[in-house]
Scaffold this active site. Sequence first.
Site, PDB file in Angstrom:
ATOM      1  N   HIS A 108     -87.724  56.484 -25.990  1.00 23.27           N
ATOM      2  CA  HIS A 108     -86.472  56.675 -25.250  1.00 23.27           C
ATOM      3  C   HIS A 108     -85.322  57.092 -26.167  1.00 23.27           C
ATOM      4  CE1 HIS A 108     -89.059  54.105 -22.813  1.00 23.27           C
ATOM      5  NE2 HIS A 108     -88.356  54.440 -21.761  1.00 23.27           N
ATOM      6  N   SER A 146     -81.658  57.247 -24.414  1.00 20.72           N
ATOM      7  CA  SER A 146     -81.064  55.922 -24.182  1.00 20.72           C
ATOM      8  C   SER A 146     -80.582  55.302 -25.475  1.00 20.72           C
ATOM      9  CB  SER A 146     -82.096  54.988 -23.538  1.00 20.72           C
ATOM     10  OG  SER A 146     -82.627  55.544 -22.361  1.00 20.72           O
ATOM     11  N   HIS A 181     -85.810  49.336 -24.119  1.00 23.53           N
ATOM     12  CA  HIS A 181     -86.410  50.663 -24.260  1.00 23.53           C
ATOM     13  C   HIS A 181     -85.680  51.489 -25.329  1.00 23.53           C
ATOM     14  CE1 HIS A 181     -83.355  50.734 -21.090  1.00 23.53           C
ATOM     15  NE2 HIS A 181     -83.152  51.991 -21.359  1.00 23.53           N
ATOM     16  N   GLY A 210     -87.466  44.324 -22.660  1.00 23.58           N
ATOM     17  CA  GLY A 210     -88.218  45.424 -22.064  1.00 23.58           C
ATOM     18  C   GLY A 210     -88.337  45.223 -20.561  1.00 23.58           C
ATOM     19  N   SER A 211     -88.289  43.987 -20.131  1.00 25.11           N
ATOM     20  CA  SER A 211     -88.090  43.742 -18.708  1.00 25.11           C
ATOM     21  C   SER A 211     -86.581  43.577 -18.561  1.00 25.11           C
ATOM     22  CB  SER A 211     -88.834  42.489 -18.257  1.00 25.11           C
ATOM     23  OG  SER A 211     -88.628  42.303 -16.874  1.00 25.11           O
ATOM     24  N   HIS A 243     -85.216  60.738 -19.218  1.00 24.99           N
ATOM     25  CA  HIS A 243     -85.404  59.326 -19.568  1.00 24.99           C
ATOM     26  C   HIS A 243     -86.827  59.081 -20.071  1.00 24.99           C
ATOM     27  CE1 HIS A 243     -84.549  54.954 -19.186  1.00 24.99           C
ATOM     28  NE2 HIS A 243     -85.865  54.884 -19.005  1.00 24.99           N
ATOM     29  N   ARG A 265     -93.679  12.429 -11.226  1.00 23.34           N
ATOM     30  CA  ARG A 265     -92.364  13.007 -11.548  1.00 23.34           C
ATOM     31  C   ARG A 265     -91.464  11.938 -12.181  1.00 23.34           C
ATOM     32  NH1 ARG A 265     -88.510  13.053  -6.233  1.00 23.34           N
ATOM     33  NH2 ARG A 265     -89.667  11.581  -4.954  1.00 23.34           N
ATOM     34  N   SER A 274     -84.493  14.939  -8.107  1.00 21.89           N
ATOM     35  CA  SER A 274     -85.855  15.053  -7.577  1.00 21.89           C
ATOM     36  C   SER A 274     -86.898  15.180  -8.681  1.00 21.89           C
ATOM     37  CB  SER A 274     -85.977  16.270  -6.646  1.00 21.89           C
ATOM     38  OG  SER A 274     -85.308  16.032  -5.427  1.00 21.89           O
ATOM     39  N   GLU A 316     -83.071  29.754 -11.111  1.00 21.83           N
ATOM     40  CA  GLU A 316     -84.288  29.450 -11.872  1.00 21.83           C
ATOM     41  C   GLU A 316     -84.558  30.463 -12.977  1.00 21.83           C
ATOM     42  OE1 GLU A 316     -84.078  29.605  -8.536  1.00 21.83           O
ATOM     43  OE2 GLU A 316     -84.267  27.486  -7.991  1.00 21.83           O
TER      44      GLU A 316
END
Lengths: 616, 616
Positions: free
Chosen positions: A29, A32, A69, A116-117, A254, A309, A336, A357
Site C-alpha cells: 500500500h 496509503s 496497511h 491490519g484489522s 489502493h 462465577r 454478575s 466489549e
Amino acid sequence: MTSSSELVALARQLRVDSVRAAAAAGSGHPTSSMSAADLMAVLLDRHLHYDFDRPEHPGNDRFILSKGHASPLLYAAYKAAGALTDEELLTFRAEGSRLEGHPTPRGLPWVEVATGSLGQGLPVGVGMALSGKRLERIPYRVWVLCGDSELAEGAVWEAAEHAGYEHLDNLTAIVDVNRLGQRGPTRHEWHLDAYARRFTAFGWHVVEVDGHDPDAIDLACQEARSTAGQPTAILARTVKGKGVAAAENREGLHGKPLADAEAAIEELGGSQDVRVRVRKPAAARTMHAVRSGHLELPRHDRGAAVATRTAFGQALAALGTARGDVVALDGEVGDSTRAEYFAKEHPDRYFECYIAEQQLVAAAVGLAARGWVPYASTFAAFLTRAHDFVRMAAVSGAGINLVGSHAGVAIGQDGPSQMGLEDLALFRAVHGSTVLYPCDAHQTGRLVAAMADLEGVRYLRTSRGDTPVIYGPGDEFPVGGSKVLRSSDTDRLTVVAAGVTVHEALAAADLLDGHGIQVRVVDLYCVKPVDRRTLREAAERTGCLLTVEDHREEGGIGDAVLDAFTDGRPVPRLVRLAVRSMPGSASPAQQSRAAGIDADSIAAAVRLLVEQGVVG
Amino acid sequence: MTSSSELVALARQLRVDSVRAAAAAGSGHPTSSMSAADLMAVLLDRHLHYDFDRPEHPGNDRFILSKGHASPLLYAAYKAAGALTDEELLTFRAEGSRLEGHPTPRGLPWVEVATGSLGQGLPVGVGMALSGKRLERIPYRVWVLCGDSELAEGAVWEAAEHAGYEHLDNLTAIVDVNRLGQRGPTRHEWHLDAYARRFTAFGWHVVEVDGHDPDAIDLACQEARSTAGQPTAILARTVKGKGVAAAENREGLHGKPLADAEAAIEELGGSQDVRVRVRKPAAARTMHAVRSGHLELPRHDRGAAVATRTAFGQALAALGTARGDVVALDGEVGDSTRAEYFAKEHPDRYFECYIAEQQLVAAAVGLAARGWVPYASTFAAFLTRAHDFVRMAAVSGAGINLVGSHAGVAIGQDGPSQMGLEDLALFRAVHGSTVLYPCDAHQTGRLVAAMADLEGVRYLRTSRGDTPVIYGPGDEFPVGGSKVLRSSDTDRLTVVAAGVTVHEALAAADLLDGHGIQVRVVDLYCVKPVDRRTLREAAERTGCLLTVEDHREEGGIGDAVLDAFTDGRPVPRLVRLAVRSMPGSASPAQQSRAAGIDADSIAAAVRLLVEQGVVG
C-alpha cells in the site's frame, strides 16, 4: 531538531522507500503510506521519544500504526531511524521476512501490537495510555496513526469515549484524512469538521492541520503534548499518493504498487539516505515492580453450593492480593461476573469499561502490552462481540485472560440472547488459545491462578448458578489435564462433561448404576488443549465416548475430544449431547431438560445405546 | 387522542403490569420498565401507527425495544393495546410462554427482531428505515427505544453515522436516560447534553425532554415526525423504578422483581384496565412486489481460472436481475468482495456500509425483517467483528446471506490480519446456519442462487485467488450435498476438501496415483449441514478420512465431518491437515506449503499413513 527543509527531505525519503518496498514486494500500500509521510516525518524527528536500541525502555513513547496497511511507511521510518537496513527494507512481504504486509510484533520489538484489522489501534492505544497514567505513572505518550476510513468502525468511538472519559491527555490520535478508502471516497472525504465534531463531542481536544505542512504538523503535535485533561485528535488533511502526480488523489490505486515505480522515485527526488536521530526518553524507573506474594485461595466445604462465577471473583481478588501485576476489566456487569470482588479490593487496578466489549478486550491487549496480566470479563454471550479483537490479540501474541460468565442454557429465564452457547467454538478456533471450563469452586480458583502464567489468549467459562463443591482445596488441575471422576473395570462407555454438565453426568452415573450400568465420567475442565492421554485411555477401555455440553453441538466439547484422535489412530464411537434447539425462557432445570443435557437425558441416552447394542 | 391524565393512567398501568409480570415470574427487569413507561404510553397512544391485527401491514410503524430487558413494559403495552390478555401477561418468563425474558419474534408477530444484546436495536432499525425510505417508499416510521447504558456500544455510533449520513428522517431513537446501568451509574448519568453532543455530531436532530412529562414527550415525538432530512434522538431524563419510592433511582435493583410487589402496586394506584386505541397505519400497497425472472448465471470454460469471489459477484448481479427482492450490502471492500458487480447493475438496491461490519450485518437483518433477501459481504476475517449480530440474527430467525471473501492463508502476502481462518468455526456454531464453501465458479454461482431461499443465517466463503473451473454450468450442488470427484474400488482413504484445497486434493490424488496409491476425493462444498450419506459411505469403503482445509484445525471441516458419525456408529480413522501456525507474509503457494495443506503435503501425509500401515 532538523530544519523544515530537512523534514521535507525525510518525508520524501519515507515516500521513496514506501514506493521501493512495495515495488520490490509486488504488492502493498504505497499510496496509503505516502499520504501520511509528512505526519510520520514530523512525529519521528520532533516528537517521538523512543530508544530503538531499548524497545523495553519503560519511558519510551508508544506508536501504533492503526492503519496497518501503511506498513511500508512504518518500515521506512524504522530504516530512517537506523533500526533497519535498506537491504532488509526490500524484503518487505517476502516469505520469512519480519516486515509483514501488516505489522506484527513477531521479530519487530518496536511493534507492540499487530494491526491490519482497522479500527483497533486506537482502542488498544487507550489501554496503553491507561497504563501510563493510572498504573505506571510514567509520562510516555501514546501516538496512534489512524486512517480516515477506519473512523467508521464503532470500536473507534468506544475508544474515543473511554479516552475522553478517562482524560487521557497522554494519548494522541493522528488521523490521516486522505479522502479515499479502498474502494472510493470515504463518507466525509475532506470534511475535517465532520470528524472534529465527533471527537469534540466525545471530549477530545481537536486540531485540524494541512497534513503536508511540516510546521503546522509540528505545532499540532506540540499542542497535543501541552493539552492537559483531554486526549487530542490531530485531523490532517492529506492527499493519497502525495508526491507522485499520477497517483495523487486517484481512485483505484489502493493496495497496489505504483505502476511506474522508477519514474515515481525520480519524481520524488530519488533515493536518499536521510537519517533521523529520534529523541531518547527521559529516565524512568524500570517496569512496574511486580509484587508477588503467597496466593491464598478461598476454601469451601465439600458439597457447598458455590457458583463458578463467584469462585472466579473470589480467586481473582485473591490473585490480585498475591500479585501486583494482575489487573481487571469488566463490561459494566461486574456484579454478575463477580469481577466486583476484585474492584472492591483493588480499585486502583480495576478498569470499568462500560458496555463496550470491543474496548474491553482492546484495553486488555493494551495493558498486556505494557506488562500487566489483565483479566477481562463479561457475559460469555457478549464476548462474541469482540471476536475480531481476540483474533488480532492472537496475531499480536498478547497474553490476555478473558472470562465469560452466564454460559449456556443453565442461566435459565433470561433466554437465548444472554446465553453463551457459541463461546467454546469461538475461543477454540483462536490460534494458541487455552480454553478452560471449571465445574466447581476449588477448580475455578486453581484455574484462575494458573491461567495468569500461560501464553496467548486464555479463556475461562463460568456459570451463573450454584454448583456443589466436589473437589478439595488441595486438588490440582493442570492445564491440558482432566479428571476421571468415576471409573471401574466394567465401564460401558465414558461420559465426557465439563462445567455444569459434570454434575449432571455424575447424577446420571448414579442413576445408571441403579440399573447395573457402569459408566466412566471425565471432567474435561480443560477444553483446549485436551487431555489426549486420558481420552485415549477411556476410548480404549470403554470404546465409546458420550460428550455432554451446555453449548452448541458445533465447535465445543464434542468436537474438542476429537483432537485426541486425529492422527489416524482408531477412533471410539462417539455420541454427542448438546444444545440443538433455540431455547426460550424457562428455569435452569427446565432448560437443561429441554436441551437434553440433564442427568435424565444422559442416562436415557446411555440406556438406549446399551439396548441398541452400540456399547459393549 | 386521550387526555394527559389518561396518559398518566396508562403509564401507571404499564408500570403496574411490569411489576406484576416480574413478580409472577420471580425475575425480570421491572425498574428498567418503569423508567420508560411514560415514553411508551405517549408513543403508543399518540404516535405509533400500528395495526395489531395485521402485523404484516406494510404501512405499520416499526417499534424496536432495543433495551430488550425491559420486556415487561413491552408486554404490558401489548396488553394495553388489546393484543395480549392479562392472563398471558402473567406467563412472563415461564417455560413455553412466548413472553420471553428478552423479546424474540417467536410467537409474537409484533416483535420483528430479537433484542437483549444491547446496542443492536438502533443498528437494525437503520436497516428498516433504509428499506422504508429507499426501497419500499412507504412513510412508516421506525421507533427505537434505547437504554442509556447501551450508548457505550460502538455499534450504536456506527448506526448513528449510517442514519445521519443517509438522512433517515423516518427513524427516531428514544433514549431512556435513567442514569443507572446494571451495576451502577452510567458514564454520563443524567448529563443529557453529553448524549446530545454526540448525536448532533453524527448529524441527528436532538430533543431533550423530561421523560415523565407526557406533554413534553408528545411534543418531542411530534418534532421527530416533522423533522425533515435528519433522524431524531429524543433524550429523555427518567428515573429508574419511577413511581415506587423504594425503588426510584436506587442502585442494586437492576434485573430484580420489586421486594414488595403488592405495596408497589398499591403505591402505583392499583391494578387498572386502561385500554389504548393504537392508530392504524394509512393504506399502503402490499409488500414490495417481488419481480421474479429467469436466472442467467455466467458460464465459463472448463479449466478457466476464475476466483470464487469473482463468481460470487457475477452471480449476485445476475440474481439481482432475476429477483427484485435481492439487495446487497458491503463494508467498503466491494472491489475486493466483487459486490461492486451488483452495485453497478443495481445501484438502487445496493447499500454501502463503509468499514462498519456490525452495522453491515445489522442493516441486513433490518432489511430481511422487511422482506428483502440481503447479501452482506466483506472479508471473512472482518465478519468476525459482527459475530454477536450474527448470533442475535439467529435468535431472531432472520434470513440473511453473509459472504466472507479472502478466506485462509491462500490470500498470500497480506498476512494473518486479513486471513479468514476462524470463520467456519464461527458460522458452524450459529444455530440453524448453513455454511457453504465453493471451489469453482459454476459451483459458486449455483450456491449463491440456492442460499437465497434457505432459512436462517447462510454463510458463503469465497477465495481471493483464481481457481480452475472444474464443474460444468449444468452441474447441481444441493445444499447438504457434496461431490465425489475421484473414486475407485481401490481407494486407500478419502481426502475431504473444500474451496481451494479441493484443487490441492485433486493434484495430490494425481501425484499419489503415480505412486500406485488411489484415494477418493470429496468436495465438501456444504460444510453445514454435511452430507452424511457420502461421508459414511466413504468411511465404510476407505476406512479413513483425511480432511484438508485452509482454516484453523478447530471448528472447521475436520470437525464438520464428525457430524456424520456422532450417533454411536463406528467412526473411521481421521487425519486432519489444517492451519496450525500463525502465518506471516508469503505468496499464496508458499503459504499453502508452509501450512501443510498443499498437494505435496497431502500426498506426503497419505504416503506416510500407507507406510505406517494406518490405512489398508
